[in-house]
Scaffold this motif. Structure first.
Motif, PDB file in Angstrom:
ATOM      1  N   LEU A 260      44.713  18.680  10.968  1.00 11.58           N
ATOM      2  CA  LEU A 260      44.985  19.097  12.344  1.00 11.58           C
ATOM      3  C   LEU A 260      43.875  20.002  12.866  1.00 11.58           C
ATOM      4  O   LEU A 260      43.403  19.843  13.992  1.00 11.58           O
ATOM      5  N   LYS A 261      43.451  20.945  12.019  1.00 10.48           N
ATOM      6  CA  LYS A 261      42.440  21.914  12.438  1.00 10.48           C
ATOM      7  C   LYS A 261      41.050  21.278  12.539  1.00 10.48           C
ATOM      8  O   LYS A 261      40.355  21.439  13.544  1.00 10.48           O
ATOM      9  N   LYS A 262      40.681  20.547  11.516  1.00 10.36           N
ATOM     10  CA  LYS A 262      39.332  19.973  11.451  1.00 10.36           C
ATOM     11  C   LYS A 262      39.070  19.007  12.605  1.00 10.36           C
ATOM     12  O   LYS A 262      37.980  18.985  13.183  1.00 10.36           O
ATOM     13  N   LEU A 263      40.077  18.205  12.956  1.00 11.31           N
ATOM     14  CA  LEU A 263      39.902  17.186  13.993  1.00 11.31           C
ATOM     15  C   LEU A 263      40.495  17.599  15.343  1.00 11.31           C
ATOM     16  O   LEU A 263      40.555  16.795  16.263  1.00 11.31           O
ATOM     17  N   SER A 264      40.931  18.864  15.432  1.00 11.99           N
ATOM     18  CA  SER A 264      41.521  19.409  16.668  1.00 11.99           C
ATOM     19  C   SER A 264      42.642  18.513  17.195  1.00 11.99           C
ATOM     20  O   SER A 264      42.673  18.145  18.379  1.00 11.99           O
ATOM     21  N   LEU A 265      43.567  18.165  16.310  1.00 14.76           N
ATOM     22  CA  LEU A 265      44.684  17.290  16.669  1.00 14.76           C
ATOM     23  C   LEU A 265      45.952  18.101  16.902  1.00 14.76           C
ATOM     24  O   LEU A 265      46.079  19.225  16.420  1.00 14.76           O
ATOM     25  N   THR A 266      46.886  17.527  17.641  1.00 14.68           N
ATOM     26  CA  THR A 266      48.199  18.167  17.820  1.00 14.68           C
ATOM     27  C   THR A 266      49.229  17.540  16.876  1.00 14.68           C
ATOM     28  O   THR A 266      50.254  18.148  16.584  1.00 14.68           O
TER      29      THR A 266
END
Length: 423
Positions: A260-266
């Protein structure tokens, strides 16, 4: 007052460090801000205390995905087998359960905690509870002692930080040690919860339709946006009112957070394989045959032979199937979809419960700044680290306690060797 070694923190690593330093003949002071020692140890393993794991060293390391390789040097001095011998030497008989997990025969964590505290006392360690530390004293690149919040100063050439992380904060792990590590110019890597339940805002979860349903021996995979599997874990899991829990969901948590953090996903997709032993073509053949044998019956009644009721409801929702559909009314494409769903039951996961609710803290004192053979700081002479304050984290199953106790033993043993140093 002067001591050879001061240990801050009375958890598994701090108790083991104190015992180890005391066994070397050092004059040791153990400080803990709480009323009781070993609080987190007392609730581990569901109150039974999963003391360690009996797997071979390489497999232990594989189950400590957070910098486990750093522990090779530690395990060369004191490892899981040594933990077993240590406790058996204290009269605590252990038994092996599934996946190599070791528990006391009494099935009571207090058996382990009491034996460890008794050993600490036997080797002459001075214990002070309800004694919060204000700061660790440094001078000219070396440790000088500690000052408590009441202003009392205790001198020692070595201090062991065994203060834990921020997980399970109700046990006293509130991240105090990070401040003193940073004061010694150590790097603290970003903290995050690991071994923590997953959360989802999907209707299947928020409606509580699956709450309390447990699945045995299934596989969970965390996928990236392109559908590639990042990690897969197999075992038991549980649906909750907020998401997924149980051993394999917890094991996936760190990979959910990082993705989630690495790919800026929700959200990140998590896929559940309900039949991990059965290849798709064989499962499809079995389902096809099952439906043809009872083609005049309702699908929801026939599929009960392989799926629990509440999962059938989930399948009908996700595949938009009619409750009154008979097996005969299904076309081959729909049967294919049912087989595919059983191998790829997908839920969107939007995160995890917070760090305070986690079993283990990810992140911590950067291991590149620690001597792996001694657990001493490479930056500050006389400063040692052990346990969860370090950026080391493993799966549940005895791996984190193993890392804590082994780093504790090695830190205590080597800190004691500093006892001849003068101020």
């Amino acid at each position: 007052m002067d001591y050879d070694v001061i240990v801050i923190g009375g958890g598994p690593s701090g108790l083991m460090a104190s015992a180890s330093a005391g066994l070397q003949g050092a004059k040791v002071l153990l400080l803990d801000k709480g009323e009781k020692l070993g609080k987190k140890l007392a609730i581990s393993g569901g109150g039974r205390c999963n003391v360690t794991n009996n797997k071979e060293i390489d497999e232990l390391i594989q189950n400590i995905p957070g910098n486990g390789r750093f522990l090779y040097s530690v395990f060369a001095t004191f490892n899981n087998r040594d933990i077993i011998h240590f406790f058996e030497g204290l009269g605590v008989q252990l038994k092996e359960e599934d996946h190599g997990r070791m528990f006391p025969v009494t099935n009571k964590a207090k058996t382990v905690v009491q034996a460890l505290i008794q050993k600490v006392k036997e080797v002459g360690v001075e214990i002070r509870v309800n004694t919060p530390v204000k700061e660790v004293l440094y001078q000219n690149g070396a440790v000088r002692g500690v000052q408590t919040k009441t202003g009392k100063i205790y001198h020692a050439p070595t201090v062991i930080l065994a203060t834990g992380g921020k997980a399970a904060s109700h046990t006293g792990s509130q991240g105090d040690g990070y401040i003193w590590a940073e004061a010694a110019r150590h790097t603290i890597t970003e903290l995050f919860p690991t071994e923590v339940p997953l959360t989802s805002s999907e209707t299947l979860i928020t409606s509580k339709a699956l709450q309390g349903l447990s699945l045995r021996d299934v596989a969970i995979s965390v996928l990236n946006p392109k559908g590639k599997k990042i990690i897969t874990h197999r075992g038991d899991m549980l649906f909750t009112h907020f998401g997924l829990s149980g051993p394999i969901a917890l094991r996936c948590s760190q990979f959910v957070i990082k993705t989630l953090k690495k790919l800026s996903l929700t959200e990140v997709p998590v896929v559940i394989d309900l039949f991990p032993d059965e290849p798709f073509h064989l499962l499809h053949l079995r389902i096809d045959q099952l439906l043809k044998e009872q083609e005049r019956k309702l699908l929801k009644n026939v599929i009960k032979a392989i799926l629990p009721d509440r999962l059938i409801t989930a399948m009908f929702q996700q595949l938009h199937l009619n409750q009154e559909t008979t097996c005969l009314q299904l076309n081959q494409e729909q049967i294919q979809e049912i087989s595919t769903w059983c191998k790829n039951f997908t839920l969107q996961i939007n995160g995890t419960l917070p760090l305070e609710k986690a079993f283990v803290t990810g992140g911590g004192v950067h291991v590149k700044e620690i001597q792996p053979k001694t657990m001493e700081s490479k930056i500050m002479n006389g400063l040692f680290f052990c346990g969860e304050i370090l950026d080391i984290h493993g799966y549940t199953g005895g791996y984190n306690i193993t890392a804590a106790m082994c780093t504790g033993f090695v830190a205590g043993m080597n800190a004691a060797k500093n006892k001849k140093k003068t101020f």
